[in-house]
Design a protein around this motif. Structure first.
Motif, short mmCIF file in Angstrom:
data_model
loop_
_atom_site.label_atom_id
_atom_site.label_comp_id
_atom_site.label_asym_id
_atom_site.label_seq_id
_atom_site.Cartn_x
_atom_site.Cartn_y
_atom_site.Cartn_z
N PHE A 75 -32.99 7.63 -29.15
CA PHE A 75 -32.21 8.73 -28.58
C PHE A 75 -31.37 9.34 -29.69
O PHE A 75 -30.64 8.64 -30.40
CB PHE A 75 -31.31 8.24 -27.45
CG PHE A 75 -30.57 9.34 -26.76
CD1 PHE A 75 -31.14 10.03 -25.71
CD2 PHE A 75 -29.30 9.71 -27.18
CE1 PHE A 75 -30.47 11.07 -25.08
CE2 PHE A 75 -28.61 10.74 -26.56
CZ PHE A 75 -29.20 11.42 -25.50
N ALA A 85 -26.51 15.95 -20.52
CA ALA A 85 -27.42 15.70 -19.41
C ALA A 85 -27.24 14.28 -18.86
O ALA A 85 -27.62 14.00 -17.73
CB ALA A 85 -28.87 15.91 -19.85
N ARG A 86 -26.65 13.42 -19.67
CA ARG A 86 -26.40 12.03 -19.26
C ARG A 86 -24.92 11.74 -19.05
O ARG A 86 -24.50 10.59 -19.01
CB ARG A 86 -26.98 11.09 -20.30
CG ARG A 86 -28.50 11.10 -20.28
CD ARG A 86 -29.08 10.42 -21.49
NE ARG A 86 -30.54 10.38 -21.39
CZ ARG A 86 -31.32 11.40 -21.71
NH1 ARG A 86 -30.80 12.55 -22.13
NH2 ARG A 86 -32.63 11.29 -21.61
N PHE A 113 -23.04 4.12 -21.19
CA PHE A 113 -24.02 5.10 -21.67
C PHE A 113 -25.19 4.40 -22.35
O PHE A 113 -26.35 4.71 -22.09
CB PHE A 113 -23.32 6.07 -22.63
CG PHE A 113 -24.24 6.97 -23.39
CD1 PHE A 113 -24.98 7.95 -22.74
CD2 PHE A 113 -24.33 6.86 -24.76
CE1 PHE A 113 -25.82 8.78 -23.45
CE2 PHE A 113 -25.17 7.70 -25.48
CZ PHE A 113 -25.92 8.66 -24.82
N GLN A 116 -27.50 2.84 -19.89
CA GLN A 116 -28.32 3.88 -19.26
C GLN A 116 -29.53 4.20 -20.15
O GLN A 116 -30.66 4.31 -19.66
CB GLN A 116 -27.47 5.13 -19.03
CG GLN A 116 -28.21 6.30 -18.44
CD GLN A 116 -27.34 7.55 -18.33
OE1 GLN A 116 -26.15 7.56 -18.66
NE2 GLN A 116 -27.94 8.64 -17.88
N LEU A 117 -29.29 4.34 -21.45
CA LEU A 117 -30.39 4.64 -22.38
C LEU A 117 -31.40 3.49 -22.41
O LEU A 117 -32.62 3.72 -22.42
CB LEU A 117 -29.84 4.90 -23.78
CG LEU A 117 -29.00 6.16 -23.96
CD1 LEU A 117 -28.50 6.27 -25.38
CD2 LEU A 117 -29.77 7.41 -23.55
N GLU A 120 -33.58 3.60 -19.51
CA GLU A 120 -34.55 4.70 -19.62
C GLU A 120 -35.67 4.38 -20.60
O GLU A 120 -36.60 5.16 -20.76
CB GLU A 120 -33.84 5.99 -20.06
CG GLU A 120 -32.92 6.58 -19.02
CD GLU A 120 -32.21 7.83 -19.51
OE1 GLU A 120 -32.69 8.48 -20.47
OE2 GLU A 120 -31.15 8.16 -18.94
#
Length: 164
Positions: A75, A85-86, A113, A116-117, A120
């Motif tokens: 990322f 966006a996140r 955060f 979350q990545l 994903e």
């Protein structure tokens, strides 16, 4: 994005024999990993690695290591639109109070955060260094997944087995 190339870390000599472990970050937590989650914080240049390792006071004994990396699913934390966006901003990434947030609520916003990545499917985060003296050109790669093979290959350059 993918990252292919060299990465550098300036390690406390106490941890130098385990340059691929991520154990220090796992034990204490870091800006982009909660306690209990191993992470490797590496830099794209030697000088950035030295700044990262010696953020407080005078230069302390340091073991400098180099890796050859081929990391997929990175990322790009320099991209404002992708961050927003996140629910994240460049300013929030740089927030120096992340340790206080971690103590108060268990997790800092940057750690949430990062999780979350990871969920994903990202293996790493490319982000600027926030160490004293760093500029926008000083970049770090924070790895949450790495190993000996694709898609997140990271190998220590130690041809003479000095850290064995």
């Amino acid at each position: 994005m993918n990252y292919r190339g060299k990465l550098y870390r300036a390690l406390n000599p106490v941890h130098a024999r385990q340059p691929l472990s991520g154990r220090g970050a796992e034990l204490h937590g870091g800006r982009f990993n909660s306690k209990g989650l191993p992470a490797l914080y590496a830099s794209l240049t030697v000088m950035t690695a030295l700044r990262e390792a010696n953020q407080v006071g005078s230069l302390q004994p340091t073991t400098l290591v180099c890796y050859e990396a081929d990391i997929e699913s990175v990322f790009d934390g320099r991209e404002s639109a992708a961050l927003e966006a996140r629910g994240m901003t460049l300013q929030a990434l740089a927030d120096p109070t992340w340790r206080d947030q971690m103590k108060a609520s268990g997790d800092a916003k940057t750690q949430i955060f990062a999780r979350q990545l990871i969920d994903e499917g990202y293996h790493a985060l490319l982000v600027r260094s926030f160490a004293p003296g760093a500029t926008e050109q000083d970049l770090n790669l924070v790895l949450w997944r790495w190993g000996n093979a694709a898609p997140a290959r990271l190998s220590l350059i130690d041809d003479e087995n000095r850290l064995a």
